[in-house]
Design an enzyme around this catalytic site. Sequence first.
Site, PDB file in Angstrom:
ATOM      1  N   TYR A 201       3.053   9.433 -11.220  1.00  0.00           N
ATOM      2  CA  TYR A 201       2.158   8.668 -10.183  1.00  0.00           C
ATOM      3  C   TYR A 201       1.276   7.697 -10.741  1.00  0.00           C
ATOM      4  O   TYR A 201       1.315   6.532 -10.544  1.00  0.00           O
ATOM      5  CB  TYR A 201       1.258   9.823  -9.483  1.00  0.00           C
TER       6      TYR A 201
ATOM      7  N   ASN B 191       1.062  -1.117   0.087  1.00  0.00           N
ATOM      8  CA  ASN B 191      -0.002  -0.011  -0.016  1.00  0.00           C
ATOM      9  C   ASN B 191       0.732   1.238  -0.072  1.00  0.00           C
ATOM     10  O   ASN B 191       0.559   2.170  -0.507  1.00  0.00           O
ATOM     11  CB  ASN B 191      -0.987  -0.001   1.305  1.00  0.00           C
TER      12      ASN B 191
END
Length: 253
Positions: free
Chosen positions: A157, A92
């Site tokens: 990103y 994560n």
Amino acid sequence: MHRFNLDGKVAIVTGGNRGIGSGIARGLLECGASVVITGRSSERNDSMVAELRKIGPPVSAITMDVSDEHQCHSTVQETVRRHGRLDILVNNAGIGGSQLPHESDISAWHRIMNTNLTSVVIMSKAAYPEIKKAGAGKILNVGSMGTELAVAGLGAYIASKAGIVAFGRSCSAAWAADNIQVNTVLPGYIDTEMTQARLQKSPFHGRWIERTAAGRIGTPDDLAGIAAFLCSSASDFITGQDILVDGGLVRGA
């Protein structure tokens, strides 16, 4: 409900000391797993552990930086030392970044890739033999709904998150024979520090929330249920999948 029971299972949740990671850790704990969260801030780690311990099952933290290969391997080994096994890895941890393609800073590009994508490769590789040794297990990666959209200023990103999707599919095929399922969740707008920073910088992101079918921004707890499902035996025939958790934004846009 025994299919969702995680009693006796041991999980690592990287970046579990805040945001989406904390919601996932909460979901796994509620189903009975022992959880080790990681993060770069020992203060944040301690604070989140104190909060998560209210749920019940064992939870602890390891202060580490996922962009450091040695620390990734050490985290896996320390988890096994503490609990004797590893069944679940949740990749994560990640950072954001906003630059137009023609303004991209290569050092920023490498920082995002190392933290968001390369760490997933290293952590998955380090965890694989331990999960295989347990006889079965789950790897859950956290991507982004941005991989389904065209966003001008989030190239690095979104590229890192798209890489996570592709790498996860490869792992799902390679490790299926070991009874290890690998899936990726693609969160939409979740109320985290990263999202709040984006909302403050651009009203464009606010308009996206208005187009979300659910009519609200998500919360970290909205990831708890899907994580518990994908990390339990209830999802044993699901692997190599990318699942939107976005309140209907992408498909409803």
